[in-house]
Design a protein around this motif. Structure first.
Motif, mmCIF file in Angstrom:
data_model
loop_
_atom_site.group_PDB
_atom_site.id
_atom_site.type_symbol
_atom_site.label_atom_id
_atom_site.label_comp_id
_atom_site.label_asym_id
_atom_site.label_seq_id
_atom_site.Cartn_x
_atom_site.Cartn_y
_atom_site.Cartn_z
ATOM 1 N N TRP A 59 39.726 44.159 26.626
ATOM 2 C CA TRP A 59 40.718 43.079 26.694
ATOM 3 C C TRP A 59 40.711 42.453 28.084
ATOM 4 C CZ3 TRP A 59 45.167 43.592 29.828
ATOM 5 C CH2 TRP A 59 46.089 42.558 29.720
ATOM 6 N N ALA A 60 40.697 43.303 29.117
ATOM 7 C CA ALA A 60 40.678 42.791 30.492
ATOM 8 C C ALA A 60 39.400 42.000 30.763
ATOM 9 C CB ALA A 60 40.828 43.939 31.484
ATOM 10 N N TRP A 63 39.646 38.686 28.929
ATOM 11 C CA TRP A 63 40.592 37.809 29.631
ATOM 12 C C TRP A 63 39.918 37.183 30.850
ATOM 13 C CZ3 TRP A 63 45.832 39.769 32.052
ATOM 14 C CH2 TRP A 63 46.572 38.672 32.484
ATOM 15 N N TYR A 64 39.171 37.992 31.581
ATOM 16 C CA TYR A 64 38.452 37.494 32.759
ATOM 17 C C TYR A 64 37.393 36.461 32.367
ATOM 18 C CZ TYR A 64 35.235 37.451 36.690
ATOM 19 O OH TYR A 64 34.412 37.042 37.711
ATOM 20 N N THR A 66 37.061 34.652 29.456
ATOM 21 C CA THR A 66 37.506 33.472 28.719
ATOM 22 C C THR A 66 38.531 32.648 29.479
ATOM 23 O OG1 THR A 66 39.247 34.723 27.616
ATOM 24 C CG2 THR A 66 37.129 34.537 26.474
ATOM 25 N N ARG A 67 39.120 33.234 30.492
ATOM 26 C CA ARG A 67 40.169 32.557 31.263
ATOM 27 C C ARG A 67 41.335 32.147 30.369
ATOM 28 N NH1 ARG A 67 37.293 33.639 35.209
ATOM 29 N NH2 ARG A 67 35.684 32.430 36.204
ATOM 30 N N TRP A 68 41.759 33.114 29.510
ATOM 31 C CA TRP A 68 42.907 32.880 28.658
ATOM 32 C C TRP A 68 44.137 32.595 29.505
ATOM 33 C CZ3 TRP A 68 41.767 37.992 25.773
ATOM 34 C CH2 TRP A 68 40.935 37.753 24.681
ATOM 35 N N THR A 72 48.300 33.887 25.973
ATOM 36 C CA THR A 72 47.268 34.369 25.054
ATOM 37 C C THR A 72 46.877 35.807 25.377
ATOM 38 O OG1 THR A 72 46.431 32.130 24.790
ATOM 39 C CG2 THR A 72 44.956 33.913 24.149
ATOM 40 N N ALA A 73 46.696 36.107 26.653
ATOM 41 C CA ALA A 73 46.344 37.475 27.062
ATOM 42 C C ALA A 73 47.453 38.444 26.680
ATOM 43 C CB ALA A 73 46.077 37.517 28.555
ATOM 44 N N TYR A 76 47.336 39.247 22.893
ATOM 45 C CA TYR A 76 46.324 40.238 22.518
ATOM 46 C C TYR A 76 46.704 41.636 22.996
ATOM 47 C CZ TYR A 76 43.187 36.672 20.739
ATOM 48 O OH TYR A 76 42.628 35.663 19.991
ATOM 49 N N PHE A 77 47.417 41.740 24.105
ATOM 50 C CA PHE A 77 47.889 43.049 24.562
ATOM 51 C C PHE A 77 48.955 43.590 23.618
ATOM 52 C CE2 PHE A 77 50.793 45.785 26.887
ATOM 53 C CZ PHE A 77 49.910 46.741 27.364
#
Length: 114
Positions: A59-60, A63-64, A66-68, A72-73, A76-77
């Motif tokens: 997930w991290a 996130w890095y 895709t630059r959510w 959004t991040a 997903y968490f």
């Protein structure tokens, strides 16, 4: 979307459903522990812990890559913490990847200037 970003999303998607299944199995094992002599919680707890930690790492990374946005991040968490959330995360990630492929093909064909 570049190859590394697509790979990050794919890896997260592939681990989200097994993580959700392990969570549900852990809940079932916990219920069985309290109602019967069957105790698989230590084993299932370890399996779920490994899958959950793997989900968090992926997930991290996603996130890095895709630059959510923070929203959004966070979604997903939160989906990882809910018992069936991993299934919803997998579905959303699949749609996001499909949309990215469509957008990439449109840019290659010159349909969209991006």
């Amino acid at each position: 979307m570049d190859l590394k970003t697509a790979s990050a999303l794919r890896r997260l998607r592939l681990v989200s459903a097994p993580e959700a299944v392990s969570f549900l199995l852990l809940l079932l094992c916990s219920m069985l522990k309290r109602t019967t002599d069957f105790n698989a919680v230590p084993v299932m707890g370890r399996v779920h812990a490994v899958l959950f930690l793997l989900y968090l790492v992926l997930w991290a990374l996603a996130w890095y890559r895709t630059r959510w946005s923070l929203k959004t991040a966070a979604l997903y968490f939160v989906l990882a913490v809910l018992p069936t959330g991993g299934f919803f995360a997998e579905r959303r990630l699949r749609r996001e990847a499909e949309d990215a492929v469509i957008a990439s093909r449109a840019r290659q064909d010159g349909v969209v200037n991006a």
